[in-house]
Design a protein around this motif. Structure first.
Motif, short mmCIF file in Angstrom:
data_model
loop_
_atom_site.label_atom_id
_atom_site.label_comp_id
_atom_site.label_asym_id
_atom_site.label_seq_id
_atom_site.Cartn_x
_atom_site.Cartn_y
_atom_site.Cartn_z
N CYS A 84 0.70 -3.41 1.91
CA CYS A 84 1.28 -2.20 1.32
C CYS A 84 2.04 -1.46 2.42
O CYS A 84 2.11 -1.92 3.56
CB CYS A 84 0.19 -1.34 0.67
SG CYS A 84 -0.97 -0.61 1.84
N HIS A 85 2.59 -0.31 2.14
CA HIS A 85 3.42 0.36 3.14
C HIS A 85 2.60 0.88 4.32
O HIS A 85 3.00 0.74 5.47
CB HIS A 85 4.20 1.51 2.50
CG HIS A 85 5.28 2.03 3.40
ND1 HIS A 85 5.10 3.15 4.18
CD2 HIS A 85 6.51 1.56 3.65
CE1 HIS A 85 6.22 3.35 4.88
NE2 HIS A 85 7.09 2.39 4.57
N CYS A 86 1.46 1.47 4.03
CA CYS A 86 0.66 2.07 5.11
C CYS A 86 -0.21 1.06 5.82
O CYS A 86 -0.78 1.36 6.87
CB CYS A 86 -0.18 3.22 4.56
SG CYS A 86 -1.55 2.70 3.52
N GLY A 87 -0.34 -0.12 5.26
CA GLY A 87 -1.13 -1.18 5.90
C GLY A 87 -2.62 -1.14 5.58
O GLY A 87 -3.38 -1.94 6.12
N SER A 88 -3.04 -0.23 4.70
CA SER A 88 -4.47 -0.20 4.33
C SER A 88 -4.88 -1.50 3.66
O SER A 88 -6.00 -1.97 3.84
CB SER A 88 -4.74 0.93 3.33
OG SER A 88 -4.46 2.17 3.88
N CYS B 30 -1.91 1.25 -3.91
CA CYS B 30 -2.61 1.81 -2.76
C CYS B 30 -2.85 3.31 -2.97
O CYS B 30 -1.93 4.04 -3.33
CB CYS B 30 -1.77 1.60 -1.50
SG CYS B 30 -2.48 2.38 -0.05
N THR C 286 -3.29 5.46 -0.74
CA THR C 286 -2.66 6.25 0.31
C THR C 286 -1.15 6.28 0.16
O THR C 286 -0.54 7.34 0.13
CB THR C 286 -3.03 5.68 1.70
OG1 THR C 286 -4.46 5.71 1.80
CG2 THR C 286 -2.42 6.49 2.82
N CYS C 287 -0.51 5.12 0.08
CA CYS C 287 0.96 5.10 0.10
C CYS C 287 1.57 4.88 -1.27
O CYS C 287 2.78 5.00 -1.43
CB CYS C 287 1.47 4.05 1.09
SG CYS C 287 1.11 2.36 0.63
#
Ligand SMILES: [Zn+2]
Length: 128
Positions: free
Chosen positions: A11-15, A76, A78-79
């Protein structure tokens, strides 16, 4: 016979990070159904079997379902990026290629792949 490749994605934030193995990706799909048109993403042309996918950070994903809930749409927390969806149910008369648990991957999440430079097919999901 085609050599399978392993792709890394996140995902964008890498979580959430994931890896999957399959044929080299040369094509993608865009779809005009109510959810795809809003997400605007290019997704994998093929379903990817659950046995070919490894996910790290699944706990960071939230689940969205609607309508007949035949797909689990993950995103996600977060992002907000939706890295993949999974087949949650199949109609009894279904004769296509999908199996329960299969993944449809957001190709924009795949590292070292230019999702907009693939051979992209637009499908009329709205009328399915
Ligand atoms: Zn994220």
């Amino acid at each position: 016979m085609k050599t399978p490749r392993t792709y890394s994605a996140s995902c964008h934030c890498g979580s959430t990070r994931f890896r999957f193995t399959g044929e080299e990706i040369r094509t993608g799909l865009r779809c005009n159904c109510s959810i795809c048109i809003r997400k605007g993403m290019v997704v994998s042309s093929n379903y990817i079997r659950a046995s070919e996918v490894e996910v790290e950070g699944q706990e960071h994903l939230a689940l969205y379902q609607f309508g007949d809930k035949c797909m689990n749409h993950f995103f996600c927390r977060t992002c907000g990026i939706a890295p993949f969806s999974r087949v949650a149910s199949l109609p009894p008369d279904y004769t296509g290629q999908a199996r329960l648990g299969d993944y449809r991957v957001n190709l924009g999440c795949v590292h070292d792949l230019d999702a907009l430079n693939l051979d992209i097919e637009v499908i009329d999901g709205r009328s399915f």
